[in-house]
Design a protein around this motif. Structure first.
Motif, PDB file in Angstrom:
ATOM      1  N   ILE A 182       9.086 -37.285  17.183  1.00 35.55           N
ATOM      2  CA  ILE A 182       9.465 -37.087  15.783  1.00 35.55           C
ATOM      3  C   ILE A 182       8.689 -35.918  15.179  1.00 35.55           C
ATOM      4  N   ARG A 183       7.385 -35.842  15.521  1.00 35.57           N
ATOM      5  CA  ARG A 183       6.583 -34.759  14.950  1.00 35.57           C
ATOM      6  C   ARG A 183       7.083 -33.391  15.438  1.00 35.57           C
ATOM      7  N   LEU A 184       7.435 -33.353  16.727  1.00 35.47           N
ATOM      8  CA  LEU A 184       7.936 -32.100  17.302  1.00 35.47           C
ATOM      9  C   LEU A 184       9.286 -31.737  16.657  1.00 35.47           C
ATOM     10  N   ASP A 185      10.123 -32.776  16.521  1.00 40.93           N
ATOM     11  CA  ASP A 185      11.431 -32.579  15.898  1.00 40.93           C
ATOM     12  C   ASP A 185      11.267 -32.003  14.490  1.00 40.93           C
ATOM     13  N   ARG A 186      10.335 -32.585  13.728  1.00 41.49           N
ATOM     14  CA  ARG A 186      10.112 -32.118  12.353  1.00 41.49           C
ATOM     15  C   ARG A 186       9.563 -30.692  12.343  1.00 41.49           C
ATOM     16  N   ALA A 187       8.689 -30.382  13.311  1.00 39.71           N
ATOM     17  CA  ALA A 187       8.105 -29.041  13.356  1.00 39.71           C
ATOM     18  C   ALA A 187       9.188 -28.011  13.672  1.00 39.71           C
ATOM     19  N   LEU A 188      10.054 -28.348  14.637  1.00 35.66           N
ATOM     20  CA  LEU A 188      11.140 -27.429  14.996  1.00 35.66           C
ATOM     21  C   LEU A 188      12.097 -27.230  13.825  1.00 35.66           C
ATOM     22  N   ARG A 189      12.388 -28.334  13.153  1.00 31.30           N
ATOM     23  CA  ARG A 189      13.289 -28.249  11.997  1.00 31.30           C
ATOM     24  C   ARG A 189      12.565 -27.684  10.787  1.00 31.30           C
ATOM     25  N   ARG A 190      11.261 -27.544  10.878  1.00 27.25           N
ATOM     26  CA  ARG A 190      10.402 -27.104   9.784  1.00 27.25           C
ATOM     27  C   ARG A 190      10.545 -28.039   8.575  1.00 27.25           C
ATOM     28  N   GLU A 191      10.373 -29.332   8.868  1.00 26.52           N
ATOM     29  CA  GLU A 191      10.421 -30.339   7.821  1.00 26.52           C
ATOM     30  C   GLU A 191       9.017 -30.888   7.576  1.00 26.52           C
ATOM     31  N   THR A 192       8.651 -31.010   6.309  1.00 20.91           N
ATOM     32  CA  THR A 192       7.380 -31.636   5.949  1.00 20.91           C
ATOM     33  C   THR A 192       7.706 -32.955   5.255  1.00 20.91           C
ATOM     34  N   PHE A 193       7.036 -34.015   5.659  1.00 22.54           N
ATOM     35  CA  PHE A 193       7.267 -35.321   5.034  1.00 22.54           C
ATOM     36  C   PHE A 193       6.034 -35.785   4.272  1.00 22.54           C
ATOM     37  N   VAL A 194       6.229 -36.142   3.001  1.00 23.49           N
ATOM     38  CA  VAL A 194       5.145 -36.723   2.210  1.00 23.49           C
ATOM     39  C   VAL A 194       5.680 -38.030   1.624  1.00 23.49           C
ATOM     40  N   ASP A 195       4.905 -39.104   1.756  1.00 20.17           N
ATOM     41  CA  ASP A 195       5.334 -40.420   1.282  1.00 20.17           C
ATOM     42  C   ASP A 195       5.314 -40.460  -0.253  1.00 20.17           C
ATOM     43  N   SER A 196       6.496 -40.486  -0.854  1.00 18.74           N
ATOM     44  CA  SER A 196       6.576 -40.421  -2.317  1.00 18.74           C
ATOM     45  C   SER A 196       6.246 -41.753  -2.981  1.00 18.74           C
ATOM     46  N   MET A 197       6.100 -42.803  -2.203  1.00 16.74           N
ATOM     47  CA  MET A 197       5.801 -44.100  -2.805  1.00 16.74           C
ATOM     48  C   MET A 197       4.329 -44.180  -3.223  1.00 16.74           C
ATOM     49  N   ARG A 198       3.531 -43.268  -2.734  1.00 18.05           N
ATOM     50  CA  ARG A 198       2.105 -43.265  -3.110  1.00 18.05           C
ATOM     51  C   ARG A 198       1.919 -42.287  -4.268  1.00 18.05           C
ATOM     52  N   GLN A 199       1.617 -42.847  -5.433  1.00 19.34           N
ATOM     53  CA  GLN A 199       1.570 -42.036  -6.656  1.00 19.34           C
ATOM     54  C   GLN A 199       0.186 -42.058  -7.299  1.00 19.34           C
ATOM     55  N   ASP A 200      -0.852 -42.432  -6.554  1.00 18.25           N
ATOM     56  CA  ASP A 200      -2.185 -42.377  -7.135  1.00 18.25           C
ATOM     57  C   ASP A 200      -2.655 -40.919  -7.145  1.00 18.25           C
ATOM     58  N   GLU A 201      -3.756 -40.681  -7.856  1.00 21.35           N
ATOM     59  CA  GLU A 201      -4.246 -39.314  -8.059  1.00 21.35           C
ATOM     60  C   GLU A 201      -4.491 -38.593  -6.722  1.00 21.35           C
ATOM     61  N   ALA A 202      -5.163 -39.285  -5.799  1.00 14.25           N
ATOM     62  CA  ALA A 202      -5.491 -38.647  -4.515  1.00 14.25           C
ATOM     63  C   ALA A 202      -4.218 -38.276  -3.752  1.00 14.25           C
ATOM     64  N   ALA A 203      -3.228 -39.177  -3.799  1.00 20.43           N
ATOM     65  CA  ALA A 203      -1.971 -38.923  -3.082  1.00 20.43           C
ATOM     66  C   ALA A 203      -1.246 -37.733  -3.702  1.00 20.43           C
ATOM     67  N   ARG A 204      -1.322 -37.604  -5.021  1.00 18.21           N
ATOM     68  CA  ARG A 204      -0.651 -36.477  -5.678  1.00 18.21           C
ATOM     69  C   ARG A 204      -1.320 -35.153  -5.326  1.00 18.21           C
ATOM     70  N   TRP A 205      -2.649 -35.161  -5.270  1.00 18.02           N
ATOM     71  CA  TRP A 205      -3.349 -33.937  -4.863  1.00 18.02           C
ATOM     72  C   TRP A 205      -2.955 -33.552  -3.433  1.00 18.02           C
ATOM     73  N   ALA A 206      -2.873 -34.548  -2.574  1.00 16.12           N
ATOM     74  CA  ALA A 206      -2.487 -34.281  -1.179  1.00 16.12           C
ATOM     75  C   ALA A 206      -1.056 -33.749  -1.110  1.00 16.12           C
ATOM     76  N   ALA A 207      -0.178 -34.326  -1.937  1.00 14.61           N
ATOM     77  CA  ALA A 207       1.225 -33.869  -1.947  1.00 14.61           C
ATOM     78  C   ALA A 207       1.310 -32.425  -2.441  1.00 14.61           C
ATOM     79  N   LEU A 208       0.509 -32.109  -3.460  1.00 20.47           N
ATOM     80  CA  LEU A 208       0.510 -30.740  -3.993  1.00 20.47           C
ATOM     81  C   LEU A 208       0.029 -29.742  -2.933  1.00 20.47           C
ATOM     82  N   ALA A 209      -1.030 -30.137  -2.224  1.00 20.93           N
ATOM     83  CA  ALA A 209      -1.554 -29.252  -1.171  1.00 20.93           C
ATOM     84  C   ALA A 209      -0.506 -29.048  -0.082  1.00 20.93           C
TER      85      ALA A 209
END
Ligand SMILES: [Zn+2]
Length: 473
Positions: A182-209
């Protein structure tokens, strides 16, 4: 400027190479060939005169009905009992004699709904449904090719193409770390996945990065959580990127969401309507005037008191999946309420009919101790994971003190350990909120402004609305 142009050029070359070389090789020769064949048809059919295209869809419908009537026990019995002959079908109106396929029927008659010839090869999935009644179902690999093709075309109206850099701000259904494949598939497709269900401050900073690192061409997101993320970005003045088109899924896009997403990502916001049972059913085009139905893949009726609803009139969504011979779903009542748009042609020139809007596809948002959002839809997401019927029905309630109660009716395949595995994951997302589970024999449906609610967040009466943040405790 020069370097920027070179990067853009490099991106275009990669996307073209991905489509023509990498994707075909990586995706498997057979499945890819079918998907690409359908995609090429869908590319043409969207511009056809509706009458021309509908002849083909009628052929597909009759073929599905004939197959189901001959091979699939449930329909064989049903057609015989209602003296229904698929060969006499001339339009969707002729299906009115057939009863709707409800979740209860699917649950009771599951084995009789699966085509014996497809039993071994079907793909098996589950859904929590919009009404809190999880359901399992199957579809054929041929249907999967259609689903993929329909998705690529619908997302394409927003500018998506396989191989373009795509940022998925999406609920991750699986608890497992992605496999190497799956990771290789995503890299080839150039897809980045971030879990949107995590909305705490730390998760948002990580999503922004992750967003800044990915520099995506397009964002695909869960509507509400992305709108909340967008608000966080706008309020802190973090936007330092050009416009990025945003494809919203899983939930309706309300005016407030659209406004906030536009401020964070620019004016190109696209709503889509899909479900796990039938995947992408409709998507917004560049004219932003409702959502075009994927009519080549499914017949979607909107019914009001048993008759076809008028444009603008709210009615029940009933779907017939034209290419799923593995477990034919004919006139499936999916639990959503939608409104058709009028028959006037869309400014984009496509001949596909449109939905004006889908009502009620919203889960309430809970609040954690710090006042951060906990998307209520996480309950839907985690119960979708189950291939077994762990629960028959659920409802989650957060009271004014912040305590969360999950009410559950045990399903046919209920097992203590599997259930605890799922509920353990809720605790992770609820971030320390008091959480308890109640088992019931039945759950009273909860309606608010006429809509069925599965996630209920009790709020203080208006007089107490200005009380401090204790409400979150
Ligand atoms: Zn259009």
């Amino acid at each position: 400027m020069h370097a920027w142009n070179a990067r853009k050029y490099g991106d275009q070359v990669y996307a073209a190479m991905f489509e023509r070389v990498l994707w075909p090789v990586w995706d498997g020769a057979i499945r890819r060939r079918e998907t690409r064949k359908h995609l090429s048809y869908l590319g043409r059919s969207q511009w056809l005169e509706p009458e021309l295209r509908r002849k083909e869809e009628l052929r597909a419908l009759i073929s599905l009905l004939s197959y189901a009537g001959e091979r699939v026990p449930y329909y064989r019995e049903l057609f015989r009992a209602s003296r229904f002959d698929p060969r006499g079908v001339r339009s969707a109106a002729d299906l009115e004699v057939l009863p709707l396929l409800t979740r209860e029927i699917i649950r009771e008659r599951y084995d009789d709904l699966v085509d014996p010839a497809h039993r071994a090869t079907n793909l098996k999935k589950g859904t929590s449904g919009s009404t809190g009644n999880p359901l399992k179902f199957e579809y054929s690999p041929e249907s999967e090719c259609w689903r993929q093709a329909v998705k690529i075309r619908g997302y394409g109206w927003a500018g998506y193409r396989p191989g373009k850099k795509t940022f998925y701000y999406w609920a991750s259904v699986s608890s497992a770390e992605p496999t190497l494949k799956i990771r290789l598939d995503r890299a080839l497709r150039r897809e980045t996945f971030v879990d949107s269900m995590r909305q705490d401050e730390a998760a948002r900073w990580a999503a922004l990065a992750a967003l800044r690192r990915a520099k995506p061409d397009i964002i695909v997101c869960y509507t509400q959580s992305c709108a909340q993320f967008a608000r966080w970005i706008v309020e802190r003045g973090f936007r330092d990127w050009d416009d990025i088109p945003v494809i919203c899924g899983a939930e309706a896009v309300l005016l407030g969401d659209r406004a906030m997403l536009e401020r964070a990502f620019g004016p190109h916001i696209f709503e889509t309507y899909g479900s796990r049972e039938t995947m992408l059913m409709a998507a917004e085009c560049e004219a932003h005037a409702g959502m075009h139905l994927s009519e080549e893949n499914l017949l979607l009726e909107v019914l009001k008191d048993g008759r076809g609803a008028l444009p603008g009139e709210a009615g029940d969504v009933v779907v017939t999946d034209l290419h799923n011979y593995g477990m034919p779903m004919i006139r499936y009542l999916n639990g959503d309420v939608a409104r058709r748009a009028g028959d006037e042609p869309c400014a984009c020139g496509r001949g596909l009919a449109r939905l004006e809007q889908v009502d009620g596809r919203r889960a309430d948002t809970m609040i954690d101790r710090e006042g951060n959002a906990v998307p209520g839809i996480v309950f839907h997401v985690l119960f979708s994971d189950a291939r077994r019927e762990l629960v028959r029905q659920f409802q989650a309630v957060q009271n004014v003190r912040g305590e969360v109660t999950l009410k559950v009716v045990r399903g046919r395949d209920f097992a203590e350990d599997a259930f605890e595995h799922v509920t353990g994951r809720f605790s992770h997302y609820l971030r320390g909120l008091p959480f308890r589970i109640e088992f019931h024999d039945a759950i009273e449906p909860h309606h608010r402004s006429g809509k069925l609610q599965t996630i209920i967040v009790e709020r203080n009466p208006p007089s107490a609305a200005c009380a401090p943040a204790e409400t979150a405790r």
